[in-house]
Design an enzyme around this catalytic site. Structure first.
Site, PDB file in Angstrom:
ATOM      1  N   CYS A  42       0.826  -1.213   0.000  1.00  0.00           N
ATOM      2  CA  CYS A  42       0.000   0.000   0.000  1.00  0.00           C
ATOM      3  C   CYS A  42       0.860   1.262   0.000  1.00  0.00           C
ATOM      4  O   CYS A  42       0.365   2.349  -0.308  1.00  0.00           O
ATOM      5  CB  CYS A  42      -0.928   0.014   1.209  1.00  0.00           C
ATOM      6  SG  CYS A  42      -2.153  -1.317   1.194  1.00  0.00           S
ATOM      7  N   ASP A 278      -6.702 -11.793  -0.958  1.00  0.00           N
ATOM      8  CA  ASP A 278      -7.315 -11.238  -2.168  1.00  0.00           C
ATOM      9  C   ASP A 278      -7.858 -12.300  -3.111  1.00  0.00           C
ATOM     10  O   ASP A 278      -8.710 -12.005  -3.948  1.00  0.00           O
ATOM     11  CB  ASP A 278      -6.286 -10.410  -2.942  1.00  0.00           C
ATOM     12  CG  ASP A 278      -5.750  -9.223  -2.153  1.00  0.00           C
ATOM     13  OD1 ASP A 278      -6.196  -9.029  -1.008  1.00  0.00           O
ATOM     14  OD2 ASP A 278      -4.887  -8.502  -2.677  1.00  0.00           O
TER      15      ASP A 278
END
Length: 554
Positions: A42, A278
């Protein structure tokens, strides 16, 4: 027990670390296809843009550090090329060639891979993705000496990449196929983000696709569907991700549209194989629809819970996902939680929506700025979703509303939340409390709303009463309005009755507060009255480019 974890970063490393804390006897092996097993993905755009200066800051853990602190055998640059679920073996390809590895329990955390559409020229060396540390290093290096960049995709990562390109001094264009940037946002929220991108000098081309990349000697050209040609020294591909599950699906693990299906303990369809992160499909807490959610927080938490289940610590169930997300764009913060209109409509859930524009803290304390907040709630009052955009205070309001959704709270509960208040931080009636009050007014009939989507019908069939001051109206108003300031309305009700001539009255002001006061007067005087949700602020954002056609000086 030999526990093998495929994939590091968020879900996989969380599972491996938790497993070690629960068992000193287990042999724990982590297999990572890339060169880094635990990094802050991120943070990659902020490294490219220069806010994070040292690439070492992106590395959360190293194989040597994990071996020393947790006794975990981490094998980087190692790919799984075959699976025998019956024999419980994996065929691996590492730097020393292929070999087999057996397992007692297997946790899959393969993550997601960047979608590469079938676009001519996409194999150009000027095309970059931003998923790994090497990606970030290559992209940052490419900015040196470059003058222009095109970012394909205006999702969260795409906008962060665009801002990074602009911070590096590149003339940046964002291309998005969806009708607006940040597609999960509602249009009236996304427009505020588009305005901020324009302020930064970033060009937005939305509702259009790129059809080709034409490689050149000095630069490439991105060709759009309308024939527009955009020069680009750098092209960032950020059109989305898909679960990286091909090999596991081929091995018999049940998937839905590529995402691994797991039960509420994280078990896949094959015994002794678990999955997190994910690549898995999780049930949406609001709609119940199973879908992958590419967020680090849920992946980390799932990794911990799966290891708990494997080692018998407890049987805490994997929760449904709320899907809370946040992004910074320039001076703005945009955040969302729960379901948006599209998800609610697809799920067949009936709901109401309110808009409000409160200040982030007490107005009399210096530095107060506006928060643009919207709330979706069911006809039963349950909080279903929320979105907010503003300079400050957005994060904590969305976090509170995310907790409300998780806890199954209703809008009446929002009124009673005892939130921290001091003039530099909030107001005695926090924006979350105010949203609850407004929603309850809708449910009990005290407040009747009309919305920006009703504008054409309203202009055709109703009297629009603008209760702003004359100077505000002179700066721009809807066509054919009757302007009576809300402070004068009690003495001028007869003018409204005459102008309405039996038609409904639809009230507007700047943000919806003064028009609510007027609406209450009109409703009690027997008018068919409704108040514009969010006022002219929300209307203008909803209309976008059409705003200039409808709103003008009288």
């Amino acid at each position: 027990m030999r526990l093998v974890v495929v994939g590091g970063v968020a879900g996989g490393m969380s599972a491996a670390a938790r497993a070690r804390r629960l068992s000193e006897d287990a042999e724990i092996i982590v297999l990572e296809r890339g060169s880094e097993v635990s990094f802050a993905n991120c943070g990659l755009p902020y490294f490219v843009g220069g806010e994070i200066e040292d690439e070492e800051q992106l590395l959360v853990q190293t194989p040597a550090g994990l071996k020393a602190s947790l006794g975990i055998d981490v094998r980087v640059d190692t790919d799984v090329v075959a699976v025998d679920a019956n024999a419980r073996t994996l065929t691996l390809r590492g730097i020393d060639g292929e070999y087999e590895l057996g397992y007692d329990q297997l946790i899959l955390s393969p993550g997601a891979s960047a979608i590469r559409p079938s676009l001519p020229g996409l194999d150009s060396p000027r095309v970059h993705t931003l998923r790994t540390v090497p990606d970030a290093l290559a992209l940052k290096d490419a900015t040196h000496g470059s003058r222009s960049a095109v970012v394909l995709g205006a999702g969260f990562i795409g906008l962060e990449a665009a801002e990074a390109m602009e911070a590096c001094g590149l003339q940046t264009t964002v291309v998005e196929l969806a009708p607006h940037v940040l597609p999960p946002l509602e249009v009236e929220m996304a427009q505020l983000v588009s305005d901020e991108l324009a302020r930064l000098g970033i060009t937005v081309r939305d509702n259009i696709s790129a059809v080709a990349v034409e490689p050149g000697e000095d630069h490439d050209v991105v060709v759009l569907a309308d024939g527009t040609r955009i020069d680009a020294d750098i092209i960032v591909l950020s059109v989305g991700v898909r679960p990286d599950t091909r090999i596991w699906e081929a091995a018999g693990v049940t998937c839905d549209r590529g995402a691994i299906l797991v039960d509420d303990l994280g078990r896949t369809s094959i015994e002794h194989i678990w999955a997190v992160g994910d690549a898995t499909a999780s049930p949406d807490l609001v709609t119940g629809v199973k879908r992958p959610v590419a967020l680090a927080g849920p992946a980390n938490r799932a990794g911990r819970l799966v290891s708990d289940a494997i080692f018998g610590k407890r049987t805490h169930r994997l929760p449904g996902l709320v899907g809370t997300a946040i992004v910074r764009v320039g001076q703005l913060t945009a955040a969302l939680t729960g379901a948006n209109r599209s998800a609610l409509d697809e799920a067949g859930i009936s709901y109401h929506t309110v808009h409000l524009h409160p200040l982030n803290h007490a107005g009399y304390f210096p530095g107060a700025t506006q928060i643009h907040l919207m709330l979706h709630f069911g006809t039963d009052g349950r909080v279903l979703g929320a979105q907010a955009v503003g300079n400050e205070g957005v994060d904590k309001r969305i976090d509170v509303l995310a907790v409300a959704i998780k806890a199954g709270l209703g809008v009446a509960d929002l009124i009673d939340l005892d939130l921290a208040y001091s003039p530099p931080y909030g107001s005695a009636k926090d924006p979350v409390n105010m949203a609850g009050m407004m929603a309850c007014n809708v449910l009990d009939g005290t407040l009747r709303l009309w919305h920006a989507s009703d504008i054409d019908d309203v202009l055709a069939s109703s009297l629009v009463l603008d209760v702003r001051g004359a100077d505000e109206v002179a700066a721009g108003c809807l066509p054919g309005v009757l302007n009576i300031a809300h402070t004068e309305l009690r003495d001028r009700i007869s003018e409204v009755r005459l102008a309405a001539a039996g038609r409904p009255v639809r009230v507007v002001c700047a943000s919806g507060v003064r028009s609510y006061l007027a609406h209450r007067q009109l409703a009690q005087a027997g008018f068919d009255s409704a108040n514009l949700s969010g006022g002219m602020l929300t209307l203008q954002a909803s209309l976008g480019s059409r705003s200039g056609q409808l709103i003008a000086a009288p």
